[in-house]
Design an enzyme around this catalytic site. Sequence first.
Site, mmCIF file in Angstrom:
data_model
loop_
_atom_site.group_PDB
_atom_site.id
_atom_site.type_symbol
_atom_site.label_atom_id
_atom_site.label_comp_id
_atom_site.label_asym_id
_atom_site.label_seq_id
_atom_site.Cartn_x
_atom_site.Cartn_y
_atom_site.Cartn_z
ATOM 1 N N ASP A 109 0.830 -1.197 0.000
ATOM 2 C CA ASP A 109 0.000 0.000 0.000
ATOM 3 C C ASP A 109 0.866 1.248 0.000
ATOM 4 O OD1 ASP A 109 -2.028 1.820 0.129
ATOM 5 O OD2 ASP A 109 -2.408 1.545 2.273
ATOM 6 N N LYS A 155 1.497 7.980 0.589
ATOM 7 C CA LYS A 155 1.896 7.981 1.990
ATOM 8 C C LYS A 155 3.231 8.703 2.167
ATOM 9 C CE LYS A 155 -0.190 3.530 3.263
ATOM 10 N NZ LYS A 155 -1.034 4.005 4.380
ATOM 11 N N ASP A 210 -5.864 6.443 -0.292
ATOM 12 C CA ASP A 210 -5.219 5.655 0.764
ATOM 13 C C ASP A 210 -6.246 5.017 1.702
ATOM 14 O OD1 ASP A 210 -3.085 4.513 2.099
ATOM 15 O OD2 ASP A 210 -2.780 6.237 3.418
ATOM 16 N N GLU A 253 -8.103 2.623 0.886
ATOM 17 C CA GLU A 253 -8.360 1.599 -0.132
ATOM 18 C C GLU A 253 -8.862 0.284 0.441
ATOM 19 O OE1 GLU A 253 -5.212 -0.129 1.774
ATOM 20 O OE2 GLU A 253 -5.402 1.986 1.258
ATOM 21 N N ARG A 267 -11.119 -0.440 2.646
ATOM 22 C CA ARG A 267 -12.584 -0.542 2.702
ATOM 23 C C ARG A 267 -13.182 -0.726 1.311
ATOM 24 N NH1 ARG A 267 -12.533 5.108 5.626
ATOM 25 N NH2 ARG A 267 -10.613 4.078 6.277
#
Length: 498
Positions: free
Chosen positions: A268, A275, A345, A347, A349
Amino acid sequence: MKFSAVVADPTTHPCPALIIGCFEELSAAPLLAELDRALHGAITALYAQKEFTGGLNKTKIVHTCGRLPAERLLLVGLGKAEELTAERLRQGAGSAAQALRGARLTTASSVLHLAGLVPDEAATATTTGTMLGGYAFTRYKTGKDEPKPLAGVTLLLRDKREVQTVKKAMADAEALCRGVLLARDLVSLPGNEATPAYIAGRALELAGLDRVNCVVLERTELEELGMGGLLAVGKGSQHAPRFVVLEYQGGSPGQRPVVLVGKGVTFDSGGISLKPREGMERMKDDMAGAAAVLGTIRAAAELGLPVNVTGLVPLAENMPDGGAYKPGDIVTTLAGKTVEINNTDAEGRMILCDALHYAQRYKPAALIDLATLTGACLVALGDQATGMLGTDEGLTRAIARAGEATGERVWELPLWEEYGEAMKSDVADLKNAGGPHAGTITAAWFLKQFSGKAKWVHLDIAGTAWEEKGRHYLPKGATGVGVRLLIEYLRGVTMKRH
């Protein structure tokens, strides 16, 4: 690691190291007094000089210098005798395993289980703690000086009538731990190896177990189904998303399954909502929920639990290339609900909502998802507890009991409808992020909209999936959290049905 059990006298048993449980009260362990006499009061001296106090998870190696057949004693602190529990015994066994590894010992014998508890419970706790505490992820280590893993532990018993009971308890504990270690290995792998295709391949391997079937859906099938959330997250990666369906048929054919859903973001980056640089390497662990589901299916199958379990694992890599989904995009999910993307970010869910809706076709007896979903959960609960939110009080209570029994504790947060106000969009049915406050709760509220009428629980393992420093049976790194918790819950389900 191999475990065995024999009837033997610890004072005459030869071994490289004898693991013995100690309490803060020296007199609480009669066997320790026998060993102390053989060592001319060396253990008493350690207590008197406070070099070793029996404090929980403290360890001390004592060389016997030929005064005992055991070359060393490994003293393991268990705290106060009257406070001994299975969890403390597990922790002590894990601390012992780490001490053995530090001393570069690969085999040992143990009487730790004789510290208390009934034989099968003590053997289970000792085996579990030893196997988990002795774990190390060394796949990419090339140095010759790396300590070798613990190869074998022998439990010394006092009564031959206990042998079969203890051996069965050890075998079951080993099967459970193999599930945990599978999860740890998968989470520890780097993102360049553990791609969606790789994790799906590991899931397919589980179909070799008794009563386990596996199907993997690829991009074309996901498009035909309409899994817009999963497809959106995977758009920016050269590694196409996958959706894994694992079914363990341990119960009767008509029995409604417990459905487990695990978040599987194999890396991620945050996508377009990139991030920060610091700590991004840890984002290989964003598939810890998926790993827990695979580990649980493996353990359930090896244990032969009489229950049906379905594992659903959406897999994607969240990357920011020219085709990536963007803030402001509107995504249509499998449920038909539309979602405005205001943070790429958020993502997890998006892939979970498709999986939760897919789960409805099974009419689940219980629906449980696990996800490293929100940094807010780490802020709220730290690394000591998993956040829990759900729609059924009986299910949340059962999981809480399982958490207390296994040491994988959970803490329930509210899921009031008022929190949903933060997730309403002006241009779509929902938006995928609700601002800086109550992040764990608003994320769970979003997922709730896709859980249907099922008894549902969401477990946010963002704080518990990774151990930063290393302690007792949780060495530094991936913890495999969720596997022991879920197996304990499933055992409770089978007891109710029988």
